[in-house]
Scaffold this motif. Sequence first.
Motif, PDB file in Angstrom:
ATOM      1  N   LEU A 231       0.809  -1.155  -0.048  1.00 46.75           N
ATOM      2  CA  LEU A 231       0.112  -0.039   0.008  1.00 46.75           C
ATOM      3  C   LEU A 231       0.932   1.234   0.059  1.00 46.75           C
ATOM      4  CD1 LEU A 231      -3.125  -0.720   2.534  1.00 46.75           C
ATOM      5  CD2 LEU A 231      -3.021  -0.504  -0.006  1.00 46.75           C
ATOM      6  N   THR A 232       1.959   1.286   0.963  1.00 45.59           N
ATOM      7  CA  THR A 232       2.889   2.353   0.886  1.00 45.59           C
ATOM      8  C   THR A 232       3.474   2.537  -0.326  1.00 45.59           C
ATOM      9  OG1 THR A 232       3.402   1.950   3.241  1.00 45.59           O
ATOM     10  CG2 THR A 232       4.696   3.477   2.245  1.00 45.59           C
ATOM     11  N   GLU A 233       3.945   1.653  -1.043  1.00 42.39           N
ATOM     12  CA  GLU A 233       4.658   1.807  -2.411  1.00 42.39           C
ATOM     13  C   GLU A 233       3.617   2.232  -3.280  1.00 42.39           C
ATOM     14  OE1 GLU A 233       7.583   2.004  -4.511  1.00 42.39           O
ATOM     15  OE2 GLU A 233       7.934   1.232  -2.565  1.00 42.39           O
ATOM     16  N   LYS A 234       2.424   1.965  -3.141  1.00 40.57           N
ATOM     17  CA  LYS A 234       1.331   2.445  -4.210  1.00 40.57           C
ATOM     18  C   LYS A 234       1.198   3.925  -4.008  1.00 40.57           C
ATOM     19  CE  LYS A 234      -3.599   1.844  -5.545  1.00 40.57           C
ATOM     20  NZ  LYS A 234      -4.579   1.406  -5.153  1.00 40.57           N
ATOM     21  N   VAL A 235       1.236   4.444  -2.711  1.00 42.54           N
ATOM     22  CA  VAL A 235       1.039   5.947  -2.503  1.00 42.54           C
ATOM     23  C   VAL A 235       2.157   6.485  -2.924  1.00 42.54           C
ATOM     24  CG1 VAL A 235       1.005   7.518  -0.666  1.00 42.54           C
ATOM     25  CG2 VAL A 235      -0.310   5.478  -0.479  1.00 42.54           C
ATOM     26  N   ALA A 240       4.730  10.397  -6.530  1.00 43.39           N
ATOM     27  CA  ALA A 240       5.663  11.113  -7.377  1.00 43.39           C
ATOM     28  C   ALA A 240       5.228  11.583  -8.529  1.00 43.39           C
ATOM     29  CB  ALA A 240       6.600   9.830  -7.449  1.00 43.39           C
ATOM     30  N   LEU A 241       3.981  11.001  -9.030  1.00 44.24           N
ATOM     31  CA  LEU A 241       3.522  11.521 -10.164  1.00 44.24           C
ATOM     32  C   LEU A 241       2.890  12.677 -10.272  1.00 44.24           C
ATOM     33  CD1 LEU A 241       2.336   8.118 -11.987  1.00 44.24           C
ATOM     34  CD2 LEU A 241       4.065   9.528 -12.850  1.00 44.24           C
ATOM     35  N   VAL A 242       2.086  12.763  -9.125  1.00 48.41           N
ATOM     36  CA  VAL A 242       1.158  13.931  -8.683  1.00 48.41           C
ATOM     37  C   VAL A 242       1.923  15.076  -8.236  1.00 48.41           C
ATOM     38  CG1 VAL A 242      -0.975  14.667  -7.525  1.00 48.41           C
ATOM     39  CG2 VAL A 242      -0.682  12.289  -8.487  1.00 48.41           C
ATOM     40  N   GLN A 243       2.674  14.950  -7.482  1.00 51.04           N
ATOM     41  CA  GLN A 243       3.520  16.102  -6.644  1.00 51.04           C
ATOM     42  C   GLN A 243       5.104  15.409  -6.835  1.00 51.04           C
ATOM     43  OE1 GLN A 243       1.237  16.270  -2.983  1.00 51.04           O
ATOM     44  NE2 GLN A 243       1.845  14.321  -2.242  1.00 51.04           N
ATOM     45  N   PRO A 244       5.597  15.699  -7.953  1.00 57.41           N
ATOM     46  CA  PRO A 244       6.954  15.262  -8.186  1.00 57.41           C
ATOM     47  C   PRO A 244       7.862  16.123  -7.122  1.00 57.41           C
ATOM     48  CG  PRO A 244       6.196  16.250 -10.348  1.00 57.41           C
ATOM     49  CD  PRO A 244       4.890  16.206  -9.088  1.00 57.41           C
ATOM     50  N   GLU A 245       7.497  17.417  -6.736  1.00 52.29           N
ATOM     51  CA  GLU A 245       8.511  18.185  -6.159  1.00 52.29           C
ATOM     52  C   GLU A 245       8.729  17.769  -4.724  1.00 52.29           C
ATOM     53  OE1 GLU A 245       4.535  19.768  -5.838  1.00 52.29           O
ATOM     54  OE2 GLU A 245       5.511  19.024  -7.202  1.00 52.29           O
ATOM     55  N   LEU A 246       7.841  16.783  -3.896  1.00 52.68           N
ATOM     56  CA  LEU A 246       7.673  16.307  -2.772  1.00 52.68           C
ATOM     57  C   LEU A 246       8.690  15.155  -2.938  1.00 52.68           C
ATOM     58  CD1 LEU A 246       6.268  17.006  -0.022  1.00 52.68           C
ATOM     59  CD2 LEU A 246       4.855  15.029  -0.625  1.00 52.68           C
ATOM     60  N   GLU A 261      -6.287   1.324   6.666  1.00 53.07           N
ATOM     61  CA  GLU A 261      -7.544   1.916   5.746  1.00 53.07           C
ATOM     62  C   GLU A 261      -7.184   3.248   5.229  1.00 53.07           C
ATOM     63  OE1 GLU A 261     -10.795   0.753   8.048  1.00 53.07           O
ATOM     64  OE2 GLU A 261     -12.028   1.805   6.922  1.00 53.07           O
ATOM     65  N   GLU A 262      -6.473   4.048   6.101  1.00 49.86           N
ATOM     66  CA  GLU A 262      -6.238   5.464   5.667  1.00 49.86           C
ATOM     67  C   GLU A 262      -5.163   5.248   4.302  1.00 49.86           C
ATOM     68  OE1 GLU A 262      -6.488   8.059   9.634  1.00 49.86           O
ATOM     69  OE2 GLU A 262      -4.759   6.907   9.621  1.00 49.86           O
ATOM     70  N   LEU A 263      -4.097   4.605   4.550  1.00 44.59           N
ATOM     71  CA  LEU A 263      -3.086   4.211   3.460  1.00 44.59           C
ATOM     72  C   LEU A 263      -3.861   3.756   2.291  1.00 44.59           C
ATOM     73  CD1 LEU A 263      -0.003   2.189   4.536  1.00 44.59           C
ATOM     74  CD2 LEU A 263      -0.132   4.304   3.343  1.00 44.59           C
ATOM     75  N   ASP A 264      -4.707   2.894   2.124  1.00 45.01           N
ATOM     76  CA  ASP A 264      -5.570   2.411   1.151  1.00 45.01           C
ATOM     77  C   ASP A 264      -6.276   3.430   0.438  1.00 45.01           C
ATOM     78  OD1 ASP A 264      -6.555   0.237  -0.559  1.00 45.01           O
ATOM     79  OD2 ASP A 264      -8.386   0.318   0.783  1.00 45.01           O
ATOM     80  N   MET A 265      -6.968   4.348   1.252  1.00 45.56           N
ATOM     81  CA  MET A 265      -7.878   5.249   0.690  1.00 45.56           C
ATOM     82  C   MET A 265      -6.809   6.163  -0.021  1.00 45.56           C
ATOM     83  SD  MET A 265     -11.083   6.430   1.107  1.00 45.56           S
ATOM     84  CE  MET A 265     -11.598   6.231   2.459  1.00 45.56           C
ATOM     85  N   MET A 266      -5.681   6.541   0.665  1.00 48.43           N
ATOM     86  CA  MET A 266      -4.549   7.623   0.175  1.00 48.43           C
ATOM     87  C   MET A 266      -4.166   7.140  -1.364  1.00 48.43           C
ATOM     88  SD  MET A 266      -1.802   9.297   2.336  1.00 48.43           S
ATOM     89  CE  MET A 266      -1.117  10.955   1.752  1.00 48.43           C
ATOM     90  N   GLY A 267      -3.752   5.753  -1.368  1.00 49.25           N
ATOM     91  CA  GLY A 267      -3.454   5.048  -2.708  1.00 49.25           C
ATOM     92  C   GLY A 267      -4.375   5.386  -3.590  1.00 49.25           C
ATOM     93  N   ARG A 268      -5.567   5.177  -3.387  1.00 53.85           N
ATOM     94  CA  ARG A 268      -6.765   5.244  -4.212  1.00 53.85           C
ATOM     95  C   ARG A 268      -6.913   6.647  -4.905  1.00 53.85           C
ATOM     96  NH1 ARG A 268     -10.526   0.696  -3.586  1.00 53.85           N
ATOM     97  NH2 ARG A 268      -9.760  -0.899  -2.264  1.00 53.85           N
ATOM     98  N   LYS A 272      -6.254   8.189  -8.523  1.00 58.04           N
ATOM     99  CA  LYS A 272      -7.157   8.673  -9.450  1.00 58.04           C
ATOM    100  C   LYS A 272      -6.498  10.083  -9.859  1.00 58.04           C
ATOM    101  CE  LYS A 272     -11.442   7.153  -7.507  1.00 58.04           C
ATOM    102  NZ  LYS A 272     -12.205   7.477  -6.117  1.00 58.04           N
ATOM    103  N   LEU A 273      -5.864  10.621  -8.809  1.00 51.19           N
ATOM    104  CA  LEU A 273      -5.179  12.060  -9.432  1.00 51.19           C
ATOM    105  C   LEU A 273      -4.236  11.761 -10.357  1.00 51.19           C
ATOM    106  CD1 LEU A 273      -4.583  13.589  -5.628  1.00 51.19           C
ATOM    107  CD2 LEU A 273      -6.373  14.391  -7.646  1.00 51.19           C
ATOM    108  N   ALA A 274      -3.221  10.970 -10.051  1.00 54.69           N
ATOM    109  CA  ALA A 274      -2.337  10.376 -11.154  1.00 54.69           C
ATOM    110  C   ALA A 274      -3.023   9.996 -12.425  1.00 54.69           C
ATOM    111  CB  ALA A 274      -1.540   9.201 -10.678  1.00 54.69           C
ATOM    112  N   GLN A 275      -4.135   9.490 -12.585  1.00 58.56           N
ATOM    113  CA  GLN A 275      -4.902   9.283 -13.853  1.00 58.56           C
ATOM    114  C   GLN A 275      -5.230  10.509 -14.651  1.00 58.56           C
ATOM    115  OE1 GLN A 275      -7.467   6.048 -12.541  1.00 58.56           O
ATOM    116  NE2 GLN A 275      -6.128   4.615 -12.950  1.00 58.56           N
ATOM    117  N   LYS A 276      -5.622  11.477 -13.687  1.00 59.95           N
ATOM    118  CA  LYS A 276      -5.972  12.768 -14.137  1.00 59.95           C
ATOM    119  C   LYS A 276      -5.050  13.427 -14.700  1.00 59.95           C
ATOM    120  CE  LYS A 276     -10.369  13.547 -11.444  1.00 59.95           C
ATOM    121  NZ  LYS A 276     -10.475  14.169 -10.084  1.00 59.95           N
TER     122      LYS A 276
END
Length: 301
Positions: A231-235, A240-246, A261-268, A272-276
């Motif tokens: 899950l962490t790896e997914k986040v 890295a795609l959504v906010q590469p400066e971080l 659960e929070e990790l899972d939610m964050m990953g999802r 979505k953000l990355a896909q956008k």
Amino acid sequence: MRMQEGYVAEGIREAWEQGLTAADMEKINRYTRRAFGPEEVFAFSMVLCDNRVDRDGERFPVESLQKLRELFLGKTCIFGHQQVGANQAARIFDTALEEEPGQEAEGGETLTRLIARAYLPRTKGTEEMIALIDSGMLKEVSVSCAVARRVCSVCEQEQCGHVPGEELNGQAIHRLLLEPTDAYECSFVAVPAQKGAGVVKRYARQGEGLKKAWQALEQEAQWGRKYRESLTEKVLKYSALVQPELPREVMKSAVRGLSMEELDMMGRTYEKLAQKALPLRPQLAPERARVREDENKAFQI
Ligand SMILES: [Zn+2]
């Protein structure tokens, strides 16, 4: 009336695809709007509870299990987690008491388990839940019911001076849950997401199969760690795609304290953000080209 809540039993122990007899189908079809064929349902069995003392120092004597056996018929089992739609519920179509000869429960009773068989219609909407049950990830069931009386195992009074957990004549004092009046919807507990520490206590107090229980928990903890890592790896990947400066390390320590659960939610969410964000890439390319043009112009001057 008293609620007996959060009883975590051994849960699902068998899923089968075939072997539903005509008698089974007749029982299932009592709960369906139309008659289903065996190929249209997925069935499994689970342990709802037994007559041993649980982690709260209470137990259902066989007499109460008999009553619960009737009360749980037709009740539903839901998946108490966000991963699967809430409308997916399995229904209990058969219940039975199963004795374990040679194994004793408290009060001199033979260890007896309340077994339930449940089915899910095979539809597009239940695919995920069926896969989860089949994979063996849903190992526990949380069961709740109401009982009319809760009495002391020594004097059978509701109020007395006997202290549960203390020993008297070699028997641990506990409470008996009598005259069940209602059984409620039960829910599956996903193993990696929520591993109740209470389960350890429960095994420890009973002092049986402790080593085996520990090994199982150890294994499940390892499973949990692996799940957390993935899950962490997914986040991190999508972040890295959504906010590469971080910086990755900053993000990594930021998610360390999150629950599974929070990790899972964050990953999802990040996914979505990355896909956008990804379709923006081709638009960025000309921009970069333009910058280069500007740079060239600067050189020209
Ligand atoms: Zn008492």
